[in-house]
Design an enzyme around this catalytic site. Structure first.
Site, PDB file in Angstrom:
ATOM      1  N   ALA A 215       0.814  -1.203  -0.083  1.00  0.00           N
ATOM      2  CA  ALA A 215      -0.173  -0.133  -0.039  1.00  0.00           C
ATOM      3  C   ALA A 215       0.912   1.211   0.032  1.00  0.00           C
ATOM      4  CB  ALA A 215      -1.004   0.037   1.264  1.00  0.00           C
ATOM      5  N   LEU A 216       1.765   1.245  -0.935  1.00  0.00           N
ATOM      6  CA  LEU A 216       2.935   2.312  -0.857  1.00  0.00           C
ATOM      7  C   LEU A 216       2.224   3.647  -1.181  1.00  0.00           C
ATOM      8  CD1 LEU A 216       5.471   0.211  -3.078  1.00  0.00           C
ATOM      9  CD2 LEU A 216       5.122   0.339  -0.658  1.00  0.00           C
ATOM     10  N   HIS A 217       2.966   4.554  -0.253  1.00  0.00           N
ATOM     11  CA  HIS A 217       2.239   6.078  -0.507  1.00  0.00           C
ATOM     12  C   HIS A 217       3.742   6.618  -0.590  1.00  0.00           C
ATOM     13  CE1 HIS A 217       3.535   6.102   3.903  1.00  0.00           C
ATOM     14  NE2 HIS A 217       2.578   5.451   4.303  1.00  0.00           N
TER      15      HIS A 217
ATOM     16  N   GLY B 176       5.402   8.240   1.616  1.00  0.00           N
ATOM     17  CA  GLY B 176       6.652   8.003   2.541  1.00  0.00           C
ATOM     18  C   GLY B 176       7.455   6.865   2.245  1.00  0.00           C
ATOM     19  N   HIS B 177       6.805   6.009   1.519  1.00  0.00           N
ATOM     20  CA  HIS B 177       7.426   4.687   1.360  1.00  0.00           C
ATOM     21  C   HIS B 177       8.435   5.000  -0.116  1.00  0.00           C
ATOM     22  CE1 HIS B 177       3.751   2.653   2.930  1.00  0.00           C
ATOM     23  NE2 HIS B 177       4.650   1.795   3.504  1.00  0.00           N
TER      24      HIS B 177
ATOM     25  N   GLY C 271      11.650   4.354   8.269  1.00  0.00           N
ATOM     26  CA  GLY C 271      11.215   5.685   8.374  1.00  0.00           C
ATOM     27  C   GLY C 271      11.051   6.139   9.723  1.00  0.00           C
TER      28      GLY C 271
ATOM     29  N   SER D 126      -0.302   4.432   5.514  1.00  0.00           N
ATOM     30  CA  SER D 126      -1.474   3.686   4.937  1.00  0.00           C
ATOM     31  C   SER D 126      -2.680   3.709   5.735  1.00  0.00           C
ATOM     32  CB  SER D 126      -1.044   2.139   4.806  1.00  0.00           C
ATOM     33  OG  SER D 126       0.288   2.222   4.287  1.00  0.00           O
TER      34      SER D 126
ATOM     35  N   ASP E  70       7.574   5.633  12.105  1.00  0.00           N
ATOM     36  CA  ASP E  70       7.627   4.699  13.107  1.00  0.00           C
ATOM     37  C   ASP E  70       8.962   4.551  13.976  1.00  0.00           C
ATOM     38  OD1 ASP E  70       5.289   3.058  12.300  1.00  0.00           O
ATOM     39  OD2 ASP E  70       6.325   3.354  10.374  1.00  0.00           O
TER      40      ASP E  70
END
Ligand code: PAF
Length: 284
Positions: free
Chosen positions: A34-36, A38-39, A149, A188, A152
């Site tokens: 579910a890449l956004h 941030g990824h 990241g 996500s 987290d």
């Protein structure tokens, strides 16, 4: 070019070994898909740190408690692969559950200390799941560098600890949190927010930033936390799992900030749990 889709540990090791024979370095970005954006920031950092990039996409069941959102967690394989192709990623590691947890699997990697509070207190199963899967992914891929990241933050500290403790020969690189224009940290789980909740959500970053400034100017943690918690409740966050000022390395709570510190929070908007954290800069 589309990334090679690899679904077995043997296939991953073969690809990595071939790169190594050519003298190339390898960067791993562990994700649950579910890449956004941030990824994608992690992917860009990976491409800057290694000659070849592997992105793992695996929704890890052991880091979800039975009452959490494992079944609902967004899965967007086609979209993810398109994003990885655009970003020039060479390999997508998409293991079936049995490649990570084969029948008879009986090992847990538990990191003590830094996992005790914060997420660890609210979600006691979480870091055993993360520690175990990250250790497996690192040993399956054996990258030169792996990217995590700061969003987290406790996970990042935990991964650094386990890599040091288990002598895993991999450098861990931290990548700053990517935020929407209004400050909300990309996640996500933001997809679960209603329109009204999405309007409220950026207040979390606003409050954490205010607290970090107050702490940097010498406010006592207890005062900043009390005022921060009141502001979060006023904004509409009905439940606060934690709101804390902690040493940035040990994650021990700090009374007053005189070393590198971080303000961290987990809060609920309706059914959605949001986490975020910001660094405290000492006023000069
Ligand atoms: O941060 C995540 O997406 C996950 O916790 C990770 C590191 C991929 C392990 O499943």
């Amino acid at each position: 070019m589309a990334p090679s889709v690899i679904d077995s540990v043997a296939g991953l090791r073969e690809a990595v070994a071939a790169w190594r024979r050519d003298g190339l370095t390898v960067a791993l970005v562990p994700t649950m898909g579910a890449l956004h954006e941030g990824h994608m920031a992690l992917v860009r950092a990976a491409r800057a740190h290694g000659d070849r990039t592997v992105v793992s996409l695996f929704v890890n069941p052991t880091q979800f408690a039975p009452d959490e959102d494992f079944a609902l967690y967004p899965r967007r394989q086609t979209d993810d692969l398109a994003k990885l192709a655009d970003a020039g990623v060479e390999a997508a590691f998409m293991p079936p559950t049995a490649a990570i947890y084969p029948p008879g699997f009986a090992t847990t990697v538990r990191v003590e200390g830094v996992t005790a509070g914060l997420e660890g207190a609210s979600r006691p199963h979480f870091f055993d799941g993360v520690g175990t899967v990250v250790t497996k992914l690192l040993l399956q891929c054996l990258p030169d560098v792996a990217l995590f990241g700061e969003k987290d933050y406790q996970q990042l500290v935990t991964v650094r600890r386990l890599v040091a403790d288990l002598d895993i020969p991999c450098q861990i690189e931290a990548v700053p949190t990517v935020r929407a224009a209004d400050g909300l940290a990309l996640s996500s789980r933001n997809a679960y927010l209603s329109v009204e909740e999405r309007r409220i959500a950026p207040k979390l970053f606003e409050v954490l930033t205010w607290m970090a400034t107050a702490l940097g100017e010498g406010a006592a943690s207890a005062d900043a936390i009390a005022q921060g918690a009141a502001a979060l409740r006023d904004a509409g966050f009905a439940r606060i799992d934690y709101l804390a000022a902690c040493d940035a390395e040990t994650l021990e709570p700090v009374v007053r900030v005189d070393v590198s510190a971080r303000v961290l929070a987990a809060v609920w908007l309706g059914e959605t749990r949001l986490i975020d954290n910001v660094p405290v800069s000492l006023a000069s």
